[in-house]
Scaffold this motif. Structure first.
Motif, mmCIF file in Angstrom:
data_model
loop_
_atom_site.group_PDB
_atom_site.id
_atom_site.type_symbol
_atom_site.label_atom_id
_atom_site.label_comp_id
_atom_site.label_asym_id
_atom_site.label_seq_id
_atom_site.Cartn_x
_atom_site.Cartn_y
_atom_site.Cartn_z
ATOM 1 N N HIS A 149 -1.571 5.998 -4.717
ATOM 2 C CA HIS A 149 -1.859 4.756 -5.427
ATOM 3 C C HIS A 149 -3.253 4.779 -6.047
ATOM 4 O O HIS A 149 -4.044 5.677 -5.819
ATOM 5 N N ALA A 194 -6.361 1.610 -6.703
ATOM 6 C CA ALA A 194 -6.674 0.269 -6.230
ATOM 7 C C ALA A 194 -7.891 -0.246 -6.980
ATOM 8 O O ALA A 194 -8.769 0.526 -7.353
ATOM 9 N N LEU A 234 0.788 -1.222 0.000
ATOM 10 C CA LEU A 234 0.000 0.000 0.000
ATOM 11 C C LEU A 234 0.823 1.276 0.000
ATOM 12 O O LEU A 234 0.305 2.346 -0.274
ATOM 13 N N ARG A 287 1.049 1.536 -7.707
ATOM 14 C CA ARG A 287 1.794 2.650 -7.150
ATOM 15 C C ARG A 287 2.942 2.961 -8.087
ATOM 16 O O ARG A 287 3.161 2.230 -9.058
ATOM 17 N N ASN A 297 -3.232 -3.057 -6.076
ATOM 18 C CA ASN A 297 -2.701 -1.724 -5.821
ATOM 19 C C ASN A 297 -1.656 -1.366 -6.854
ATOM 20 O O ASN A 297 -0.708 -2.126 -7.071
#
Length: 144
Positions: A110, A112, A13, A87, A85
Motif C-alpha cells: 500500500h 499511505a 491496511l 491499495r 491508505n
C-alpha cells in the motif's frame, strides 16, 4: 478498541497483490526503506532474524510511498488523525487515534498519506516474509 473498529482498520491496511497492474504491482521496497519525498518516515527500534520493530512518524500531510510489509502487527502510540491508505483494491480513509491497533496475516502492499499527525509501531514478522529477493526493490535505505 472495539472489534469492529479493529477489523475495519485491518481491512483498510491489507492489500491484495492480484489487482490490475499499477504502482503496487511492481517490485516494492520494505516499509523501512520506503519514505516520503526522499525522507525516511520509519526507524528500526529492534531487529533480529525473526522480527523487526519499526517506529513510524507521520506529521500532517506526510505519507509513505508504495511499499510492502510482511505479516505484521501495528499499534498507534500517539496522535489522532485519518490515514488515507491506497491499495490495489482502492483507497480508504481510516480514522486512527492513540491506542488503536491493527494486524495482518498476509503481505500488505500500500501507500499511505496522513491527514493529521501520529506515531505508531509496526512489528513485522520477517520469518513469514515469502518474497524472493528479486521482487523487493532496494528502496531508499541501504541493506541491513
Amino acid at each position: 478498541m472495539r472489534a469492529i473498529g479493529r477489523a475495519a482498520l485491518a481491512l483498510a491496511l491489507v492489500g491484495c497483490a492480484s489487482a490490475a497492474a499499477g504502482p503496487l504491482d511492481a517490485s516494492l521496497p520494505s516499509a523501512l526503506c520506503a519514505g516520503w519525498r526522499g525522507e525516511k518516515v520509519c526507524e528500526v527500534l529492534s531487529e533480529d532474524a525473526q522480527i523487526r520493530v519499526l517506529r513510524c512518524t507521520f506529521p500532517h500531510g506526510v505519507g509513505h510511498e508504495p511499499h510492502y510489509h510482511p505479516p505484521n502487527f501495528g499499534y498507534v502510540l500517539e496522535g489522532e488523525s485519518v490515514m488515507r491508505n491506497t491499495r490495489p483494491a482502492g483507497t480508504v480513509d481510516q480514522p486512527l487515534k492513540a491506542g488503536a491497533s491493527f494486524s495482518s496475516d498476509v503481505e500488505v502492499r500500500h501507500t499511505a498519506e496522513n491527514i493529521g499527525a501520529q506515531t505508531y509501531l509496526i512489528v513485522e514478522k520477517k520469518y513469514l516474509d515469502r518474497r524472493p529477493a528479486d521482487q523487493v526493490a532496494p528502496g531508499l535505505c541501504a541493506a541491513p
